[in-house]
Design an enzyme around this catalytic site. Structure first.
Site, PDB file in Angstrom:
ATOM      1  N   GLU A 105      87.136   7.640  22.888  1.00  0.00           N
ATOM      2  CA  GLU A 105      87.604   8.452  23.329  1.00  0.00           C
ATOM      3  C   GLU A 105      88.926   8.061  24.211  1.00  0.00           C
ATOM      4  O   GLU A 105      90.147   8.902  24.028  1.00  0.00           O
ATOM      5  CB  GLU A 105      87.156   8.745  25.139  1.00  0.00           C
ATOM      6  CG  GLU A 105      85.415   9.490  24.612  1.00  0.00           C
ATOM      7  CD  GLU A 105      84.127   9.716  25.607  1.00  0.00           C
ATOM      8  OE1 GLU A 105      83.993   8.862  26.063  1.00  0.00           O
ATOM      9  OE2 GLU A 105      83.777  10.874  25.630  1.00  0.00           O
ATOM     10  N   GLU A 125      77.011   7.444  22.102  1.00  0.00           N
ATOM     11  CA  GLU A 125      75.916   7.205  23.499  1.00  0.00           C
ATOM     12  C   GLU A 125      74.967   7.710  23.531  1.00  0.00           C
ATOM     13  O   GLU A 125      74.164   7.434  23.872  1.00  0.00           O
ATOM     14  CB  GLU A 125      77.460   8.632  23.945  1.00  0.00           C
ATOM     15  CG  GLU A 125      78.337   7.707  24.432  1.00  0.00           C
ATOM     16  CD  GLU A 125      79.494   7.847  24.149  1.00  0.00           C
ATOM     17  OE1 GLU A 125      79.454   8.108  22.485  1.00  0.00           O
ATOM     18  OE2 GLU A 125      80.554   7.201  24.721  1.00  0.00           O
TER      19      GLU A 125
HETATM   20  N1  3HC Z   1      79.205  -2.857  27.307  1.00  0.00           N
HETATM   21  C1  3HC Z   1      78.628  -3.714  27.511  1.00  0.00           C
HETATM   22  N2  3HC Z   1      78.827  -4.808  27.574  1.00  0.00           N
HETATM   23  C2  3HC Z   1      78.447  -4.593  25.698  1.00  0.00           C
HETATM   24  C3  3HC Z   1      78.695  -3.006  25.877  1.00  0.00           C
HETATM   25  C4  3HC Z   1      79.331  -2.422  26.105  1.00  0.00           C
HETATM   26  N3  3HC Z   1      79.465  -1.025  25.580  1.00  0.00           N
HETATM   27  N4  3HC Z   1      78.651  -3.897  23.640  1.00  0.00           N
HETATM   28  C5  3HC Z   1      78.706  -4.475  23.700  1.00  0.00           C
HETATM   29  N5  3HC Z   1      78.255  -5.715  24.663  1.00  0.00           N
HETATM   30  C6  3HC Z   1      77.764  -6.900  24.634  1.00  0.00           C
HETATM   31  C7  3HC Z   1      76.598  -7.094  24.202  1.00  0.00           C
HETATM   32  O1  3HC Z   1      75.066  -6.996  25.233  1.00  0.00           O
HETATM   33  C8  3HC Z   1      76.457  -8.261  23.589  1.00  0.00           C
HETATM   34  O2  3HC Z   1      76.515  -9.313  24.530  1.00  0.00           O
HETATM   35  P1  3HC Z   1      75.950 -10.766  24.804  1.00  0.00           P
HETATM   36  O3  3HC Z   1      76.601 -11.804  23.783  1.00  0.00           O
HETATM   37  O4  3HC Z   1      75.576 -11.032  26.014  1.00  0.00           O
HETATM   38  O5  3HC Z   1      74.655 -10.480  23.692  1.00  0.00           O
HETATM   39  C9  3HC Z   1      78.148  -8.978  23.219  1.00  0.00           C
HETATM   40  O6  3HC Z   1      78.535  -7.867  24.013  1.00  0.00           O
HETATM   41  C10 3HC Z   1      78.152  -8.543  21.797  1.00  0.00           C
HETATM   42  O7  3HC Z   1      77.695  -7.206  21.450  1.00  0.00           O
HETATM   43  P2  3HC Z   1      76.437  -7.430  19.616  1.00  0.00           P
HETATM   44  O8  3HC Z   1      75.794  -9.079  19.879  1.00  0.00           O
HETATM   45  O9  3HC Z   1      76.073  -6.609  19.975  1.00  0.00           O
HETATM   46  O10 3HC Z   1      78.191  -7.668  18.903  1.00  0.00           O
HETATM   47  P3  3HC Z   1      78.486  -7.152  17.217  1.00  0.00           P
HETATM   48  O11 3HC Z   1      79.380  -7.858  16.750  1.00  0.00           O
HETATM   49  O12 3HC Z   1      77.091  -7.345  16.166  1.00  0.00           O
HETATM   50  O13 3HC Z   1      78.297  -5.411  17.634  1.00  0.00           O
HETATM   51  C11 3HC Z   1      78.878  -3.406  18.908  1.00  0.00           C
HETATM   52  C12 3HC Z   1      79.151  -4.814  18.248  1.00  0.00           C
HETATM   53  C13 3HC Z   1      79.347  -2.139  17.434  1.00  0.00           C
HETATM   54  C14 3HC Z   1      80.707  -2.717  20.051  1.00  0.00           C
HETATM   55  C15 3HC Z   1      78.150  -3.927  19.738  1.00  0.00           C
HETATM   56  O14 3HC Z   1      77.940  -3.964  20.640  1.00  0.00           O
HETATM   57  C16 3HC Z   1      78.088  -1.994  19.944  1.00  0.00           C
HETATM   58  O15 3HC Z   1      76.664  -0.932  19.354  1.00  0.00           O
HETATM   59  N6  3HC Z   1      77.789  -1.756  21.734  1.00  0.00           N
HETATM   60  C17 3HC Z   1      77.862  -0.458  21.968  1.00  0.00           C
HETATM   61  C18 3HC Z   1      78.386   0.456  22.192  1.00  0.00           C
HETATM   62  C19 3HC Z   1      78.514   2.067  22.740  1.00  0.00           C
HETATM   63  O16 3HC Z   1      77.141   2.221  22.792  1.00  0.00           O
HETATM   64  N7  3HC Z   1      79.537   1.750  22.872  1.00  0.00           N
HETATM   65  C20 3HC Z   1      79.765   3.360  23.948  1.00  0.00           C
HETATM   66  C21 3HC Z   1      79.510   2.488  25.195  1.00  0.00           C
HETATM   67  S1  3HC Z   1      79.360   4.399  26.510  1.00  0.00           S
HETATM   68  C22 3HC Z   1      79.971   4.645  26.938  1.00  0.00           C
HETATM   69  O17 3HC Z   1      81.020   4.975  26.077  1.00  0.00           O
HETATM   70  C23 3HC Z   1      80.014   6.750  27.769  1.00  0.00           C
HETATM   71  C24 3HC Z   1      81.629   6.765  28.045  1.00  0.00           C
HETATM   72  O18 3HC Z   1      81.234   7.999  27.180  1.00  0.00           O
HETATM   73  C25 3HC Z   1      81.558   7.786  29.074  1.00  0.00           C
END
Ligand code: 3HC
Length: 697
Positions: A105, A125
């Site tokens: 975004e 999301e």
């Molecule tokens: N917020 C906080 N922490 C996050 C995060 C986030 N969005 N995404 C990942 N992390 C943290 C994980 O919990 C993990 O923490 P840890 O090492 O303490 O366990 C660390 O970052 C690494 O994450 P992964 O182990 O999952 O690492 P990968 O490399 O396998 O994957 C990733 C990376 C593809 C970025 C995956 O973490 C992921 O899919 N994250 C979620 C992304 C997501 O859902 N984003 C949307 C959030 S909601 C939003 O944006 C609302 C908005 O529209 C207003």
């Protein structure tokens, strides 16, 4: 300037750099840092174009999920992205890794987007029970049109850079791997060519083209099947539709309202619990972070049946060679043919090329002798559940395998310590319990024996990650975590039918809760003969296992899906369970023989008896230390048994139900139904008396 966002200038380009490991999530410090850096860039008279780029492994991967559920702190993300979009200097986003959610975004609020070819973008999301809440539902369709935006937003799937370019989400893809250099080069081009500020909000051709389209209703219909029982996917459609029916600013307001509805939904809580739970389980209690991990470069598998074959595919898929040993050539040939067929099917669907199919098959060495396990780093035994045979196998492995090789059993119920006692190296013996179909189900229940070394425990957890499974470390005890709880649910489901419910009524209560299938449909899938054989073995061993109508099904050859008849009947080629009057008659007959007068059973009783019996057992599992934490149980159930992730797993769900409600019901069933499963767990009683939850442990 904030520590996590910096501003510097390179020639005519003002560079805003985010550095907030691990994934540059948009926490409050990043948001305020971005705002300050943007202001600095605006004021910097020498900066003609601004560039947003990230340090570390990825572009911004989204809002900071850890802040959800807490009071919102300024600047909010929607306000921030609007300020970005309103910049009067052209802004370029340079993307590497994954630009997800709020990250994409933010990029969409920039005026141009360039990415390296390995980058991915997405709005995931929905997987957290939310919708994109910082303009994603309004800006993405302006670039891609309605259908693709709906697709991406309702599935949460990522799109690779090349596809994103074709869809109009990106303006350029760079073939190098230096994102800063790629971003600077693109920004320089913008400056040199005097490209204007180009705000996505003002792009309207695709909005006009899809206005009044019936695609929104089509998606709603589709979601009724694909996202049954879920809240946020439907809200995603409403939000995207607003982009086509309202002016931009009003669309943004509508998106916000819908986002807040999702934020307040209990499904968001469950999905975020499972997101963090999936990651938390990799940190095993009592296992030091720096425990050495053994290298697993080759694997031996005993048994080329459904399980052995499925397990082999997991390793082959990540390039690890596998030696499969069977007793007879015929079984070996059959097993390999099934593996080949599975890969050929993937090739037909376009998921693999024919060359990849051959590469994978070439990684498998079929063999009839354990001598071929001499050099492997890990052996997984996947033969049927018989302790004597397993002990024989492990004694033989002990003779053949090199020192340091890990000897694992895929047993789903048997005692790992007893299996280990057949070797002179119990510290190298461990359980690795895969779930059927083993090449599909994401759970790997790793079972520690009392003598399993820390190094072996750490290695099997690392192996899980390597083969893209979710590994959960559990203790050694009958059925470990998953099957032990499942057996309690199974017992209650059977009793409920004995007492008057129909199998389909029981199954419907479970599918209404969100399970992909009910208890009896699952028995049909696994094979009625499996449970029958276990009950017969136990009867032979002198245990008092009551007669059941399921035994009669097995005796009649109704073995489930594989014979097109089990608890349900099936059309050839279909997996849809169809209630069968013959089974109803058989159940009636059984009740008569047992002297049972059937009674009407409510759905609420089915829910309580199936689910609360499981929760009570889960509490005992915690008491005994078979599971370290409630979240370990939750993850076992979500990834091994299809527990609805939006309910967060059984123990998280129990906290929502209220532990006092559950305890009260457990006591009621102890007094009415009886049986050891209704003796309240001491932990459950303790938590209720202290007014605490599983989540507080
Ligand atoms: N917020 C906080 N922490 C996050 C995060 C986030 N969005 N995404 C990942 N992390 C943290 C994980 O919990 C993990 O923490 P840890 O090492 O303490 O366990 C660390 O970052 C690494 O994450 P992964 O182990 O999952 O690492 P990968 O490399 O396998 O994957 C990733 C990376 C593809 C970025 C995956 O973490 C992921 O899919 N994250 C979620 C992304 C997501 O859902 N984003 C949307 C959030 S909601 C939003 O944006 C609302 C908005 O529209 C207003």
């Amino acid at each position: 300037m904030s520590e996590v966002v910096s501003y510097n200038r390179e020639g005519k380009i003002g560079v805003i750099t985010v550095n907030y490991p691990p994934v540059n999530a948009l926490g409050q410090a990043v948001r305020s840092g971005l705002l300050a850096a943007l202001e600095q860039g605006q004021k910097d008279a020498d900066a003609k174009v601004l560039l947003l780029v990230c340090e570390g492994r990825t572009f911004i991967a989204g809002a900071d999920i850890r802040e959800f559920g807490k009071p919102m702190q300024e600047p909010t993300l929607p306000a921030l992205v609007n300020t970005f979009e309103n910049s009067d200097k052209p802004l370029v986003a340079a993307i590497h890794g994954t630009a997800l959610g709020g990250g994409l975004e933010t990029a969409l609020s920039c005026h141009y987007r360039v990415a390296v070819s390995s980058a991915k973008v997405g709005l995931p999301e929905v997987k957290l029970g939310l919708l994109p809440g910082a303009g994603g539902t309004q800006r993405l369709p302006r670039l891609t049109g309605a259908r693709k935006a709906l697709d991406m937003i309702t599935t949460g799937e990522f799109v690779g850079a090349r596809d994103a370019l074709a869809l109009g989400i990106l303006d350029a893809v760079d073939d190098g791997d230096d994102i800063r250099a790629a971003g600077l080069a693109y920004a320089q081009k913008v400056a040199d060519e005097g490209k204007p500020v180009r705000r996505v909000r003002d792009i309207t051709d695709k909005i006009e083209a899809d206005k009044g389209s019936d695609v929104f209703d089509q998606f709603r219909d589709e979601l009724k099947k694909r996202a049954r029982g879920l809240f946020s996917p439907f809200k995603c459609v409403d939000a995207v539709e607003a982009a086509f029916s309202l002016p931009f600013d009003e669309g943004m307001k509508r998106e916000r309202e819908l986002f807040m509805e999702c934020m307040e939904s209990p499904q968001r809580g469950g999905l975020i619990h499972s997101f963090f739970g999936e990651r938390e389980v990799s940190r095993v209690k009592g296992l030091a972070k720096d425990t050495p991990v053994r290298d697993v470069k080759s694997v031996g598998i005993i048994g080329a049946g459904t399980m052995g074959g499925g397990i082999a595919m997991n390793f082959v898929n990540v390039g690890i060679p596998v030696t499969i040993v069977e007793v007879k050539q015929e079984a070996l040939d059959k097993g390999l043919a099934i593996i080949r067929r599975n890969y050929e099917n993937s090739a037909k669907k376009g998921k693999l090329t024919q060359a990849q199919v051959e590469q994978r098959m070439a990684l498998i060495t079929p063999s009839l002798t354990y001598d071929d396990f001499r050099d492997v780093d890990l052996v997984i035994e996947a033969v049927f559940e018989n302790m004597a045979i397993k002990k024989e196998i492990f004694a033989r492995l002990d003779e053949v395998c090199k020192p340091g090789a890990i000897l694992a059993s895929n047993t789903s119920t048997l005692d790992i310590d007893e299996i280990a006692s057949a070797t002179k190296r119990p510290e190298d013996v461990v359980g690795m319990h895969f779930f059927s179909p083993a090449n599909v189900m994401k759970l790997l229940e790793n079972v520690r024996g009392s003598k399993t070394s820390d190094e072996v425990k750490a290695t099997v957890m690392a192996v899980a990650k390597k083969i893209r499974k979710v590994g959960v470390m559990v203790g050694n005890g009958y059925g470990f975590v998953g099957n032990r709880m499942l057996h309690k649910r199974g017992t209650e489901a059977m009793s409920l039918v004995d007492e008057g419910a129909t199998p389909q009524q029981v199954d419907k209560v479970l599918t209404d809760l969100g399970f992909p299938m009910g208890q009896f449909a699952m028995s049909d899938l696994a094979g009625i003969d499996v449970g029958y054989r276990i009950r017969e073995e136990r009867r032979k061993a002198g245990e008092d296992i009551p007669a059941s109508w399921m035994d009669k099904l097995a005796e009649q050859g109704r073995l489930g899906q594989k014979t097109l008849a089990g608890v349900y009947k099936y059309e050839e080629g279909s997996r849809k369970p169809v209630p069968d009057p013959k089974v109803e008659q058989l159940i009636e007959q059984f009740r008569k023989e047992q002297g049972i007068t059937p009674r009407a059973i409510t759905d609420q009783e089915i829910l309580e008896r199936c689910m609360y019996a499981m929760i009570n057992e889960g509490a005992r599992i915690l008491e005994e230390g078979i599971a370290d934490r409630p979240l370990d149980i939750d993850i076992v159930w979500i990834y091994g048994y299809g527990f609805p992730a939006h309910r967060g797993g059984p123990m998280f769900w129990a906290d929502q139900e209220g532990l006092d409600t559950i305890l009260c019901a457990v006591k009621k069933y102890r007094d009415t139904v009886g049986g050891e499963q209704w003796e309240p767990s001491a932990l459950l009683e303790k938590l209720v008396s202290e007014g605490r939850k599983f989540g507080d442990l």
